[in-house]
Design a protein around this motif. Structure first.
Motif, PDB file in Angstrom:
ATOM      1  N   TYR A   1      -4.965  10.624   1.573  1.00  0.00           N
ATOM      2  CA  TYR A   1      -4.485  11.324   2.568  1.00  0.00           C
ATOM      3  C   TYR A   1      -4.538  12.905   2.564  1.00  0.00           C
ATOM      4  O   TYR A   1      -4.895  13.246   1.462  1.00  0.00           O
ATOM      5  CB  TYR A   1      -3.040  10.934   2.783  1.00  0.00           C
ATOM      6  CG  TYR A   1      -2.716   9.456   3.290  1.00  0.00           C
ATOM      7  CD1 TYR A   1      -2.877   9.191   4.628  1.00  0.00           C
ATOM      8  CD2 TYR A   1      -2.896   8.598   2.445  1.00  0.00           C
ATOM      9  CE1 TYR A   1      -2.663   7.727   4.965  1.00  0.00           C
ATOM     10  CE2 TYR A   1      -2.486   7.100   2.832  1.00  0.00           C
ATOM     11  CZ  TYR A   1      -2.656   6.816   3.979  1.00  0.00           C
ATOM     12  OH  TYR A   1      -2.665   5.437   4.141  1.00  0.00           O
TER      13      TYR A   1
ATOM     14  N   GLY B   1      -7.163   1.059  -9.018  1.00  0.00           N
ATOM     15  CA  GLY B   1      -7.752   0.797  -7.933  1.00  0.00           C
ATOM     16  C   GLY B   1      -8.619   2.125  -7.676  1.00  0.00           C
ATOM     17  O   GLY B   1      -8.169   3.355  -7.157  1.00  0.00           O
TER      18      GLY B   1
ATOM     19  N   ARG C   1     -10.298  17.966  -7.761  1.00  0.00           N
ATOM     20  CA  ARG C   1     -10.593  16.511  -8.319  1.00  0.00           C
ATOM     21  C   ARG C   1     -10.384  16.609  -9.865  1.00  0.00           C
ATOM     22  O   ARG C   1      -9.826  15.354 -10.249  1.00  0.00           O
ATOM     23  CB  ARG C   1     -12.160  16.272  -8.029  1.00  0.00           C
ATOM     24  CG  ARG C   1     -12.814  14.913  -8.344  1.00  0.00           C
ATOM     25  CD  ARG C   1     -14.279  15.091  -8.446  1.00  0.00           C
ATOM     26  NE  ARG C   1     -14.341  13.675  -9.425  1.00  0.00           N
ATOM     27  CZ  ARG C   1     -15.145  12.757  -8.708  1.00  0.00           C
ATOM     28  NH1 ARG C   1     -15.516  12.591  -7.594  1.00  0.00           N
ATOM     29  NH2 ARG C   1     -15.223  11.538  -9.494  1.00  0.00           N
TER      30      ARG C   1
ATOM     31  N   ASP D   1       0.734  -1.236   0.181  1.00  0.00           N
ATOM     32  CA  ASP D   1      -0.082  -0.166   0.051  1.00  0.00           C
ATOM     33  C   ASP D   1       0.886   1.343   0.077  1.00  0.00           C
ATOM     34  O   ASP D   1       1.967   1.064   0.453  1.00  0.00           O
ATOM     35  CB  ASP D   1      -0.845   0.036   1.224  1.00  0.00           C
ATOM     36  CG  ASP D   1      -2.009  -0.733   1.166  1.00  0.00           C
ATOM     37  OD1 ASP D   1      -2.279  -1.657   0.303  1.00  0.00           O
ATOM     38  OD2 ASP D   1      -2.799  -1.057   2.193  1.00  0.00           O
TER      39      ASP D   1
ATOM     40  N   LYS E   1      -6.335   7.234  -6.432  1.00  0.00           N
ATOM     41  CA  LYS E   1      -6.185   8.683  -6.540  1.00  0.00           C
ATOM     42  C   LYS E   1      -5.533   9.232  -5.286  1.00  0.00           C
ATOM     43  O   LYS E   1      -4.739  10.295  -5.314  1.00  0.00           O
ATOM     44  CB  LYS E   1      -7.701   9.293  -6.322  1.00  0.00           C
ATOM     45  CG  LYS E   1      -8.206   8.760  -7.517  1.00  0.00           C
ATOM     46  CD  LYS E   1      -9.899   9.891  -7.831  1.00  0.00           C
ATOM     47  CE  LYS E   1     -10.588   9.237  -9.087  1.00  0.00           C
ATOM     48  NZ  LYS E   1     -11.938   9.980  -9.078  1.00  0.00           N
ATOM     49  N   GLY E   2      -5.633   8.604  -4.082  1.00  0.00           N
ATOM     50  CA  GLY E   2      -4.763   9.024  -2.886  1.00  0.00           C
ATOM     51  C   GLY E   2      -5.782   9.443  -1.883  1.00  0.00           C
ATOM     52  O   GLY E   2      -6.684  10.230  -2.217  1.00  0.00           O
TER      53      GLY E   2
HETATM   54  C1  LIG Z   1      -8.259  -1.375  -4.126  1.00  0.00           C
HETATM   55  C2  LIG Z   1      -8.173  -0.006  -3.506  1.00  0.00           C
HETATM   56  C3  LIG Z   1      -6.797   0.208  -2.807  1.00  0.00           C
HETATM   57  C4  LIG Z   1      -6.260   1.364  -2.292  1.00  0.00           C
HETATM   58  N1  LIG Z   1      -5.260   1.536  -1.748  1.00  0.00           N
HETATM   59  C5  LIG Z   1      -4.702   3.043  -1.512  1.00  0.00           C
HETATM   60  C6  LIG Z   1      -3.417   2.895  -0.958  1.00  0.00           C
HETATM   61  O1  LIG Z   1      -2.608   2.142  -0.813  1.00  0.00           O
HETATM   62  N2  LIG Z   1      -3.138   4.304  -0.672  1.00  0.00           N
HETATM   63  C7  LIG Z   1      -3.857   5.346  -0.699  1.00  0.00           C
HETATM   64  O2  LIG Z   1      -3.609   6.491  -0.348  1.00  0.00           O
HETATM   65  N3  LIG Z   1      -5.110   5.157  -1.243  1.00  0.00           N
HETATM   66  C8  LIG Z   1      -5.755   4.025  -1.662  1.00  0.00           C
HETATM   67  N4  LIG Z   1      -7.069   3.707  -1.726  1.00  0.00           N
HETATM   68  C9  LIG Z   1      -7.745   4.925  -1.728  1.00  0.00           C
HETATM   69  C10 LIG Z   1      -7.902   6.007  -2.850  1.00  0.00           C
HETATM   70  O3  LIG Z   1      -6.721   6.699  -2.927  1.00  0.00           O
HETATM   71  C11 LIG Z   1      -9.216   6.995  -2.883  1.00  0.00           C
HETATM   72  O4  LIG Z   1      -9.010   7.540  -1.823  1.00  0.00           O
HETATM   73  C12 LIG Z   1     -10.471   6.038  -2.949  1.00  0.00           C
HETATM   74  O5  LIG Z   1     -10.313   4.983  -3.945  1.00  0.00           O
HETATM   75  C13 LIG Z   1     -11.727   7.023  -3.408  1.00  0.00           C
HETATM   76  O6  LIG Z   1     -11.243   7.492  -4.589  1.00  0.00           O
HETATM   77  P1  LIG Z   1     -11.962   6.769  -5.990  1.00  0.00           P
HETATM   78  O7  LIG Z   1     -10.951   6.247  -6.915  1.00  0.00           O
HETATM   79  O8  LIG Z   1     -12.776   5.833  -5.578  1.00  0.00           O
HETATM   80  O9  LIG Z   1     -12.783   8.059  -6.822  1.00  0.00           O
HETATM   81  P2  LIG Z   1     -13.793   9.100  -6.173  1.00  0.00           P
HETATM   82  O10 LIG Z   1     -13.947  10.062  -7.260  1.00  0.00           O
HETATM   83  O11 LIG Z   1     -13.531   9.688  -4.722  1.00  0.00           O
HETATM   84  O12 LIG Z   1     -15.254   8.164  -6.372  1.00  0.00           O
HETATM   85  C14 LIG Z   1     -15.665   7.589  -7.289  1.00  0.00           C
HETATM   86  C15 LIG Z   1     -17.263   7.230  -6.929  1.00  0.00           C
HETATM   87  O13 LIG Z   1     -16.967   6.108  -6.073  1.00  0.00           O
HETATM   88  C16 LIG Z   1     -17.969   6.226  -5.101  1.00  0.00           C
HETATM   89  N5  LIG Z   1     -16.885   6.268  -3.842  1.00  0.00           N
HETATM   90  C17 LIG Z   1     -15.622   6.692  -3.559  1.00  0.00           C
HETATM   91  N6  LIG Z   1     -15.300   6.638  -2.345  1.00  0.00           N
HETATM   92  C18 LIG Z   1     -16.272   6.102  -1.630  1.00  0.00           C
HETATM   93  C19 LIG Z   1     -16.536   5.622  -0.317  1.00  0.00           C
HETATM   94  N7  LIG Z   1     -15.716   5.599   0.546  1.00  0.00           N
HETATM   95  N8  LIG Z   1     -17.510   5.241   0.054  1.00  0.00           N
HETATM   96  C20 LIG Z   1     -18.869   5.163  -0.682  1.00  0.00           C
HETATM   97  N9  LIG Z   1     -18.753   5.548  -2.010  1.00  0.00           N
HETATM   98  C21 LIG Z   1     -17.523   6.138  -2.606  1.00  0.00           C
HETATM   99  C22 LIG Z   1     -18.579   7.574  -5.011  1.00  0.00           C
HETATM  100  O14 LIG Z   1     -19.837   7.204  -5.549  1.00  0.00           O
HETATM  101  C23 LIG Z   1     -17.842   8.099  -5.841  1.00  0.00           C
HETATM  102  O15 LIG Z   1     -18.695   8.945  -6.714  1.00  0.00           O
HETATM  103  C24 LIG Z   1      -7.361   2.472  -2.456  1.00  0.00           C
HETATM  104  C25 LIG Z   1      -8.629   2.310  -3.019  1.00  0.00           C
HETATM  105  C26 LIG Z   1      -8.991   1.157  -3.718  1.00  0.00           C
HETATM  106  C27 LIG Z   1     -10.469   1.141  -4.515  1.00  0.00           C
END
Ligand SMILES: Cc1cc2nc3c(=O)[nH]c(=O)nc-3n(C[C@H](O)[C@H](O)[C@H](O)COP(=O)(O)OP(=O)(O)OC[C@H]3O[C@@H](n4cnc5c(N)ncnc54)[C@H](O)[C@@H]3O)c2cc1C
Length: 305
Positions: free
Chosen positions: A185, A224, A196, A129, A182-183
């Motif tokens: 933190y 992811g 965004r 991660d 996307k990230g």
């Molecule tokens: C498999 C996986 C591994 C990851 N590993 C890491 C990592 O190692 N380090 C790191 O910094 N981040 C990690 N993340 C988190 C990532 O950085 C984002 O913060 C997170 O995925 C939200 O962004 P999004 O890409 O889903 O897009 P967004 O634009 O935030 O969301 C897209 C759509 O998905 C839905 N959605 C998103 N998040 C949520 C939620 N929490 N609850 C409900 N609906 C939601 C919403 O409907 C939104 O419209 C990981 C995410 C995934 C999926």
């Protein structure tokens, strides 16, 4: 709201006290099947039968005693043994600070090295991660060292960090497995995109570079994200460069947009669900709330009888 929730994720007092509250424990169940490995394996069983890949992560980060890392590593090795009943071999994803990176980087490397070997014996993968920006250099270094001897290791890179295109270029000659996210933190504008649209554009650009390497078998490309619109845009650009959907994995978190993941699977993407479990869920859960403030309402509703 995002900034407040991410501050709450880091606050030691809240870390200590909030997880004890019943409503918080009920709310977290939306994203987490339970606190132990049995619950995670149970949640994985049906998904694996339907052809989804599984990635397990046991929640925990920033250990204070190095001895705790021994227990974490032993837990993951036992998990590999206990998961043999699943229709697909689960992959593992770990946070380097969960294996002692803060305390002793060399000890952390030794744990990761042994876990990568155990994962290879089980014919599966180990992912790193990516945590807050203070850990990116050390995590990329760890990955480079591991990748020299282990073909079955992957790393997460964060699109919001302005440095990430350079990190990806540095890793490409290693034929890496990369999960682009996307990230999650709270990073300052000096080092991270905050809008965004900028994060999405950075994500798309990184994904296309990685997809290009995946087309020729020189990388494993994992998207992811729950942003299926972004996935579709990437896939259609990639298609014009001759990259098929079969080379673009989509990884989502358990409990978020599960139906959309099934739809993407039907549309030809290999899909994975990352199942997190464990007792130390508080900071991870707060980051999930920060991603979508509507989740806070869901959590507050758990206060009602
Ligand atoms: C498999 C996986 C591994 C990851 N590993 C890491 C990592 O190692 N380090 C790191 O910094 N981040 C990690 N993340 C988190 C990532 O950085 C984002 O913060 C997170 O995925 C939200 O962004 P999004 O890409 O889903 O897009 P967004 O634009 O935030 O969301 C897209 C759509 O998905 C839905 N959605 C998103 N998040 C949520 C939620 N929490 N609850 C409900 N609906 C939601 C919403 O409907 C939104 O419209 C990981 C995410 C995934 C999926």
């Amino acid at each position: 709201m995002r900034t407040i929730l991410l501050w709450m994720a880091r606050n030691p007092w809240l870390r200590e006290h909030l997880p004890r509250l019943g409503f918080a424990r009920r709310a977290v169940r939306r994203f987490m099947p339970g606190e132990d490995a049995e619950a995670a394996i149970g949640a994985a069983a049906g998904l694996a039968v339907s052809g989804q890949g599984i990635v397990f992560t046991r929640l925990g980060e920033n250990l204070v005693e190095l001895a705790e890392a021994d227990e974490v590593a032993a837990h993951y090795r036992a998990l590999l043994d206990r998961s043999t009943s699943l229709a697909r071999r689960p992959e593992l994803s770990v946070k380097p600070t969960q294996l002692g990176l803060d305390i002793d980087a060399e000890a952390c490397f030794r744990h990761l090295d042994a876990l990568a070997a155990a994962a290879a014996d089980a014919q599966t993968w180990l992912w790193l991660d990516m945590e807050g920006s203070a850990y990116v250099d050390a995590t990329v270094d760890l990955y480079e060292r591991l990748r020299r001897t282990h073909p079955n290791v992957g790393i997460c890179l964060q699109a919001y960090l302005k440095r990430t295109p350079k990190d990806l270029r540095r890793l490409l000659p290693l034929e890496p497995a990369v999960r682009i996210v996307k990230g999650a933190y709270d990073e300052p504008a000096a080092i991270a995109h905050r809008r965004r649209s900028d994060v999405d554009a950075a994500y798309q650009a990184l994904a296309l570079v990685l997809a290009d390497a995946a087309r020729d078998g020189h990388a494993r490309c994992a998207l992811g994200t729950h942003d299926s619109g972004l996935v579709e845009r990437i896939a259609s650009f990639a298609e014009t460069a001759g990259v098929s959907r079969a080379s673009l994995e989509v990884h989502m978190l358990y409990g978020i947009r599960a139906r959309e993941l099934v739809r993407l699977q039907g549309a030809g993407f290999p899909v994975f669900t990352l199942i997190a479990y464990g007792a130390f869920w508080y900071p991870w859960y707060m980051r999930r709330l920060a991603e979508r403030p509507a989740n806070v309402l869901f959590a507050l509703r758990q206060l009602l009888p």
